[in-house]
Design a protein around this motif. Structure first.
Motif, mmCIF file in Angstrom:
data_model
loop_
_atom_site.group_PDB
_atom_site.id
_atom_site.type_symbol
_atom_site.label_atom_id
_atom_site.label_comp_id
_atom_site.label_asym_id
_atom_site.label_seq_id
_atom_site.Cartn_x
_atom_site.Cartn_y
_atom_site.Cartn_z
ATOM 1 N N VAL A 1 -75.899 83.814 70.278
ATOM 2 C CA VAL A 1 -74.451 83.573 70.381
ATOM 3 C C VAL A 1 -73.750 84.133 69.146
ATOM 4 C CG1 VAL A 1 -74.878 81.490 71.732
ATOM 5 C CG2 VAL A 1 -74.464 81.290 69.275
ATOM 6 N N PHE A 2 -72.487 84.451 69.318
ATOM 7 C CA PHE A 2 -71.695 84.966 68.203
ATOM 8 C C PHE A 2 -71.432 83.845 67.189
ATOM 9 C CE2 PHE A 2 -67.697 85.898 66.069
ATOM 10 C CZ PHE A 2 -67.898 87.207 65.668
ATOM 11 N N PRO A 3 -71.486 84.122 65.887
ATOM 12 C CA PRO A 3 -71.777 85.407 65.243
ATOM 13 C C PRO A 3 -73.258 85.629 64.921
ATOM 14 C CG PRO A 3 -71.001 83.870 63.603
ATOM 15 C CD PRO A 3 -70.990 83.120 64.908
ATOM 16 N N ALA A 4 -74.145 84.730 65.371
ATOM 17 C CA ALA A 4 -75.562 84.893 65.062
ATOM 18 C C ALA A 4 -76.159 86.125 65.721
ATOM 19 C CB ALA A 4 -76.341 83.649 65.476
ATOM 20 N N ASN A 5 -75.495 86.650 66.768
ATOM 21 C CA ASN A 5 -76.023 87.843 67.434
ATOM 22 C C ASN A 5 -75.598 89.140 66.752
ATOM 23 O OD1 ASN A 5 -73.342 87.816 68.129
ATOM 24 N ND2 ASN A 5 -73.657 87.769 70.346
ATOM 25 N N VAL A 6 -74.827 89.047 65.682
ATOM 26 C CA VAL A 6 -74.490 90.218 64.878
ATOM 27 C C VAL A 6 -75.676 90.510 63.961
ATOM 28 C CG1 VAL A 6 -72.903 91.190 63.173
ATOM 29 C CG2 VAL A 6 -72.038 89.643 64.966
ATOM 30 N N PRO A 7 -76.261 91.707 64.010
ATOM 31 C CA PRO A 7 -77.523 91.980 63.305
ATOM 32 C C PRO A 7 -77.535 91.597 61.826
ATOM 33 C CG PRO A 7 -77.021 93.787 64.798
ATOM 34 C CD PRO A 7 -75.835 92.864 64.837
ATOM 35 N N TRP A 8 -76.460 91.904 61.098
ATOM 36 C CA TRP A 8 -76.497 91.624 59.656
ATOM 37 C C TRP A 8 -76.133 90.179 59.335
ATOM 38 C CZ3 TRP A 8 -72.060 90.067 57.109
ATOM 39 C CH2 TRP A 8 -70.844 90.274 57.759
ATOM 40 N N VAL A 9 -75.576 89.444 60.310
ATOM 41 C CA VAL A 9 -75.247 88.032 60.105
ATOM 42 C C VAL A 9 -76.429 87.143 60.469
ATOM 43 C CG1 VAL A 9 -73.723 86.130 60.809
ATOM 44 C CG2 VAL A 9 -72.788 88.432 60.497
ATOM 45 N N ASN A 10 -77.208 87.558 61.475
ATOM 46 C CA ASN A 10 -78.299 86.731 61.981
ATOM 47 C C ASN A 10 -79.285 86.271 60.905
ATOM 48 O OD1 ASN A 10 -81.296 86.716 63.158
ATOM 49 N ND2 ASN A 10 -79.908 85.934 64.723
ATOM 50 N N PRO A 11 -79.754 87.146 59.995
ATOM 51 C CA PRO A 11 -80.728 86.680 58.999
ATOM 52 C C PRO A 11 -80.209 85.578 58.087
ATOM 53 C CG PRO A 11 -80.653 89.084 59.091
ATOM 54 C CD PRO A 11 -79.485 88.593 59.867
ATOM 55 N N VAL A 12 -78.889 85.467 57.967
ATOM 56 C CA VAL A 12 -78.304 84.431 57.114
ATOM 57 C C VAL A 12 -77.995 83.179 57.921
ATOM 58 C CG1 VAL A 12 -76.389 83.848 55.562
ATOM 59 C CG2 VAL A 12 -77.308 86.183 55.594
ATOM 60 N N LEU A 13 -77.300 83.351 59.040
ATOM 61 C CA LEU A 13 -76.861 82.211 59.834
ATOM 62 C C LEU A 13 -78.019 81.511 60.532
ATOM 63 C CD1 LEU A 13 -74.279 80.695 60.603
ATOM 64 C CD2 LEU A 13 -74.053 82.202 62.579
ATOM 65 N N ALA A 14 -79.049 82.256 60.883
ATOM 66 C CA ALA A 14 -80.208 81.683 61.573
ATOM 67 C C ALA A 14 -81.441 81.674 60.677
ATOM 68 C CB ALA A 14 -80.480 82.453 62.858
ATOM 69 N N ALA A 15 -81.232 81.433 59.393
ATOM 70 C CA ALA A 15 -82.336 81.438 58.423
ATOM 71 C C ALA A 15 -83.048 80.091 58.389
ATOM 72 C CB ALA A 15 -81.801 81.793 57.037
ATOM 73 N N GLY A 16 -83.244 79.479 59.556
ATOM 74 C CA GLY A 16 -83.775 78.127 59.632
ATOM 75 C C GLY A 16 -85.096 77.897 58.914
ATOM 76 N N PRO A 17 -86.160 78.663 59.212
ATOM 77 C CA PRO A 17 -87.430 78.424 58.531
ATOM 78 C C PRO A 17 -87.338 78.580 57.012
ATOM 79 C CG PRO A 17 -87.734 79.808 60.473
ATOM 80 C CD PRO A 17 -86.262 79.705 60.257
ATOM 81 N N ILE A 18 -86.494 79.478 56.570
ATOM 82 C CA ILE A 18 -86.318 79.684 55.128
ATOM 83 C C ILE A 18 -85.530 78.532 54.530
ATOM 84 C CG2 ILE A 18 -85.418 81.273 53.384
ATOM 85 C CD1 ILE A 18 -85.689 83.463 55.639
ATOM 86 N N ALA A 19 -84.606 77.965 55.312
ATOM 87 C CA ALA A 19 -83.836 76.812 54.843
ATOM 88 C C ALA A 19 -84.736 75.618 54.564
ATOM 89 C CB ALA A 19 -82.765 76.446 55.862
ATOM 90 N N VAL A 20 -85.881 75.536 55.252
ATOM 91 C CA VAL A 20 -86.817 74.443 54.988
ATOM 92 C C VAL A 20 -87.322 74.517 53.548
ATOM 93 C CG1 VAL A 20 -89.035 73.425 55.635
ATOM 94 C CG2 VAL A 20 -87.476 74.222 57.412
#
Length: 362
Positions: free
Chosen positions: A26-45
């Motif tokens: 979903v937007f904006p997580a589907n934007v390639p350069w935004v996804n690694p930040v907005l969906a950084a779930g495992p790294i957020a752990v």
């Protein structure tokens, strides 16, 4: 000593986990350069683990009272009261949802109830998937009294060196194992690398050591406005840049690596320390009562996301496209409201009751 400007960051980190699990398209997580930040779930752990070590050092380490005995019984009950009631609630919801199959898997249930699932390859993400990280956190809690003993007996500089060596050894081990021919995604070696508590201890350790240094007052120089603001800006840019460029760096080097086991945890640590020492507009804004409340409710949001998503999927009217942005964002709003209700009416009362029960006057 409360550092409430850090609390809201837990909610932000928990949201990245929700995006990683349910909102990647979903937007904006589907934007390639935004996804690694907005969906950084495992790294957020990893961020959670660094923050946990830091906050626990702030809460329990007393350099001005080196001879004060550690209240072991009170500590254990406080840790149980902190995580287990909501953890167990989420687990029971998942067991109820899988009642037809879970009866044939008693070991799966036993490991999850005892919070040992992260230790056994093949079991970390069974039943309630986010629960693996609480299994790791429980191991940190077991180690914590020993860390308090060590920090009282040995110079902080020596322990800082030991924590740095542990971080370096962990990253080298992670990189070597991830690049061996024996490694396969979702295999047993994968489970060991990404979920075993020993592979995450380095993140908790560096957080703990930094919290101990902060307690001594030796880090106060970083509260100077110019140093603090410029440092926060620089560290934030570096973290975001490394998240965005990870795939490019892997392709360029030909070496597989990940940030989930603490590779960028030192940057998380710098961010946490600088934000903890901030006394300006940033901290004043983040200390707003509603932002602090969201941060307090973030644990319920994190651990209840899977069972509540299952309920949401069954109850949400078919009129909303299950793969669309509206479907996801309605879930985020309802999940946040549910987390707040859980915090107000279950998590906090259960914690108070357990602590009062243990600390009652004979």
């Amino acid at each position: 000593m409360r550092i409430e400007q850090l609390t809201f960051t837990r909610y932000v980190a928990a949201l990245t986990v929700v995006f990683f699990h349910y909102g990647m398209t979903v937007f904006p997580a589907n934007v390639p350069w935004v996804n690694p930040v907005l969906a950084a779930g495992p790294i957020a752990v990893s961020y959670f683990y660094v923050l946990s070590g830091f906050i626990m050092a702030i809460a329990y380490y007393r350099p001005e009272q080196p001879q004060q005995a550690f209240a072991t019984r009170r500590y254990w009950w406080a840790r149980i009261a902190r995580i287990y009631p909501v953890y167990l609630l989420a687990l029971l919801l998942m067991i109820a949802a899988k009642y037809q199959t879970v009866g044939s898997e008693p070991l799966t249930v036993a490991l999850s109830v005892s919070m040992l699932q992260a230790w056994i390859p093949g079991y970390p993400i069974t039943l309630n998937t986010p629960g693996w990280s609480l299994s790791v956190e429980a191991f940190f809690y077991l180690c914590f009294p020993l860390l308090i003993l060590l920090v009282k007996r040995y110079p902080l500089s020596n322990l800082t060196l030991a924590a740095g060596i542990l971080w370096l050894v962990t990253q080298l081990g992670h990189g070597i194992l991830l690049n061996t021919e024996a490694y396969a995604p979702r295999g047993l070696l994968h489970d060991f690398i990404f979920y075993n508590p020993l592979m995450h201890l380095n993140t908790f350790m560096i957080g703990f050591i930094a919290g101990a240094w902060l307690r001594t007052g030796r880090l106060n120089r970083f509260s100077a406005p110019l140093i603090n603001i410029s440092g926060l800006l620089l560290v934030s840019v570096l973290i975001i840049g490394l998240l965005i460029s990870r795939k490019t760096l892997i392709d360029a080097s030909g070496i597989a690596f990940d940030y989930t086991n603490g590779l960028i945890a030192p940057l998380f640590l710098l961010f946490i320390v600088l934000l903890a020492l901030n006394t300006g507009k940033i901290s004043q804004c983040l200390q707003h009562k509603w932002l602090v409340l969201l941060g307090e409710a973030s644990f319920s949001l994190y651990i209840l996301q899977k069972p509540l998503h299952g309920i949401y999927e069954k109850l949400m009217p078919i009129a909303i496209n299950p793969h669309g942005a509206l479907h996801f964002y309605v879930f985020v709003v309802l999940l946040t409201i549910s987390a707040l209700c859980s915090y107000w009416f279950f998590e906090a009362p259960a914690r108070r009751w357990l602590n009062n029960f243990v600390n009652r006057t004979p």
